[in-house]
Enzyme design. Structure first.
Site, PDB file in Angstrom:
ATOM      1  N   GLN A  89      44.842  42.755  34.550  1.00  0.00           N
ATOM      2  CA  GLN A  89      43.659  43.509  34.948  1.00  0.00           C
ATOM      3  C   GLN A  89      43.936  44.295  36.222  1.00  0.00           C
ATOM      4  OE1 GLN A  89      40.278  41.131  34.181  1.00  0.00           O
ATOM      5  NE2 GLN A  89      38.832  42.505  35.151  1.00  0.00           N
ATOM      6  N   SER A 112      48.752  37.384  34.037  1.00  0.00           N
ATOM      7  CA  SER A 112      47.395  36.899  33.757  1.00  0.00           C
ATOM      8  C   SER A 112      47.024  37.195  32.306  1.00  0.00           C
ATOM      9  CB  SER A 112      46.400  37.491  34.755  1.00  0.00           C
ATOM     10  OG  SER A 112      45.149  36.848  34.673  1.00  0.00           O
ATOM     11  N   LEU A 113      46.024  38.065  32.048  1.00  0.00           N
ATOM     12  CA  LEU A 113      45.656  38.350  30.658  1.00  0.00           C
ATOM     13  C   LEU A 113      46.849  38.884  29.881  1.00  0.00           C
ATOM     14  CD1 LEU A 113      45.106  41.485  29.372  1.00  0.00           C
ATOM     15  CD2 LEU A 113      43.735  41.578  31.434  1.00  0.00           C
ATOM     16  N   ARG A 133      37.483  35.043  26.962  1.00  0.00           N
ATOM     17  CA  ARG A 133      38.042  34.763  28.290  1.00  0.00           C
ATOM     18  C   ARG A 133      37.354  35.598  29.364  1.00  0.00           C
ATOM     19  NH1 ARG A 133      42.532  36.638  31.497  1.00  0.00           N
ATOM     20  NH2 ARG A 133      43.755  34.941  32.463  1.00  0.00           N
ATOM     21  N   HIS A 135      41.519  32.802  38.840  1.00  0.00           N
ATOM     22  CA  HIS A 135      42.653  31.917  39.126  1.00  0.00           C
ATOM     23  C   HIS A 135      42.389  30.995  40.321  1.00  0.00           C
ATOM     24  CE1 HIS A 135      45.080  33.826  36.091  1.00  0.00           C
ATOM     25  NE2 HIS A 135      44.732  35.008  36.575  1.00  0.00           N
ATOM     26  N   GLN A 177      46.292  28.220  33.139  1.00  0.00           N
ATOM     27  CA  GLN A 177      46.404  29.509  33.815  1.00  0.00           C
ATOM     28  C   GLN A 177      45.071  30.011  34.360  1.00  0.00           C
ATOM     29  OE1 GLN A 177      45.580  33.099  32.209  1.00  0.00           O
ATOM     30  NE2 GLN A 177      47.696  33.770  31.945  1.00  0.00           N
TER      31      GLN A 177
END
Length: 314
Positions: free
Chosen positions: A10, A94-95, A119, A203, A252
């Protein structure tokens, strides 16, 4: 010497993303149509035309970034590229870890789009707006920032969310704690301590409700072994077992994205070229700052696809 494919997270989204690909390649247009159908809405129209305020919403940005990454992958594959033959590893920020797994055949595009929508919504709703915060700390080492987070913890959750390398770390948690940590970082010599304009403390431990939502969602999909190992965010080491990967994806959500260590792992294991597949070129820039022996190459336009194919296929 080998190659790895990396996938952006992102922040790499932009209005217009994917449109040039859709116009140039039917394989790319097919991916966007498949994601639209999976989500039951015209996400591609939002990607191509905006508005930016809607595209940047977490629930939209996450599947949109995956869609562009997979559009590039399908174009490469239609022209003779094979991930299992021409690359050794995948990783995503991340994503982007979901994009990496989709590219490596562990998840279908439909399942990945739906997982990322879940998510995004779960991460957005995990903490009431205004209670969480994130800040970028520039110019301090990991150990220094960890000590600062520990000191600020008296004001609430505060932890390192992203270790992006090159002296750039992002902290996340309760707003009073993150603000305090940013002030301490400045006092301790950080070049910058910048509060980020984000909608939630990603996170961090405050994302625990979102982690549970992903545990439930991942249990409903088929996870296959990726055709090449994934260098997992929270481990910065290779993994191939589907059950293990699923557990790491849950971890994660509240854990640290260890991107600096991921690139260092690549460098230590003879990976010299990282192809950044999808929107933007953030990861390519980070690679250069982390280890100059590793070259980051962005692949998200028709001309960049042609250059990548020439290099990968000889």
């Amino acid at each position: 010497m080998s190659v790895a494919f990396t996938f952006p997270g992102q922040g790499s989204q932009a209005v217009g993303m994917g449109k040039e690909l859709a116009d140039a390649f039917p394989e790319a247009a097919a991916v966007f149509a498949e994601v639209d159908e999976a989500l039951g809405e015209n996400l591609s129209t939002l990607m191509f035309e905006g508005p930016e305020s809607h595209l940047t919403l977490t629930a939209n940005a996450q599947p949109a970034l995956m869609a562009v990454s997979m559009a590039v992958m399908r174009v490469l594959e239609a022209r003779g590229f094979s991930l299992s033959q021409h690359a050794s590893y995948v990783a995503g920020h991340s994503l982007g870890e979901y994009s990496a797994l989709c590219a490596a055949g562990a998840l279908s595009i439909v399942d990945t789009a739906r997982l990322l929508r879940i998510r995004g919504n779960a991460m957005q709703s995990a903490v009431p707006v205004g209670e969480g915060a994130m800040a970028a700390i520039i110019g301090l080492e990991h150990t220094d920032v960890q000590a600062i987070c520990d000191e600020a913890f008296v004001h609430g959750t505060c932890q390192i969310a992203n270790d992006n390398g090159g002296g750039q770390l992002v902290i996340s948690g309760a707003k009073p704690a993150v603000e305090r940590a940013a002030r301490i970082a400045t006092e301790k010599g950080a070049k910058r301590a910048l509060m980020l304009s984000v909608s939630a403390p990603f996170h961090s431990a405050l994302m625990a409700p979102a982690a549970e939502a992903m545990r439930e969602a991942l249990a409903q999909v088929e996870m296959k072994a990726p055709v090449v190992p994934l260098i997992a965010n929270v481990r910065a080491a290779p993994v191939t077992d589907p059950k293990e990967i699923t557990g790491l994806l849950v971890e994660q959500v509240t854990g640290q994205v260890r991107w600096r260590e991921t690139v260092e792992w690549f460098a230590a294991n003879d990976v010299t070229t990282l192809y950044e597949i999808g929107s933007g070129r953030v990861l390519s820039g980070l690679a250069r700052r982390i280890d100059k022996s590793v070259t980051g190459t962005a692949v998200n336009t028709p001309s960049e696809i042609e250059s990548a194919l020439a290099a990968l296929l000889g």
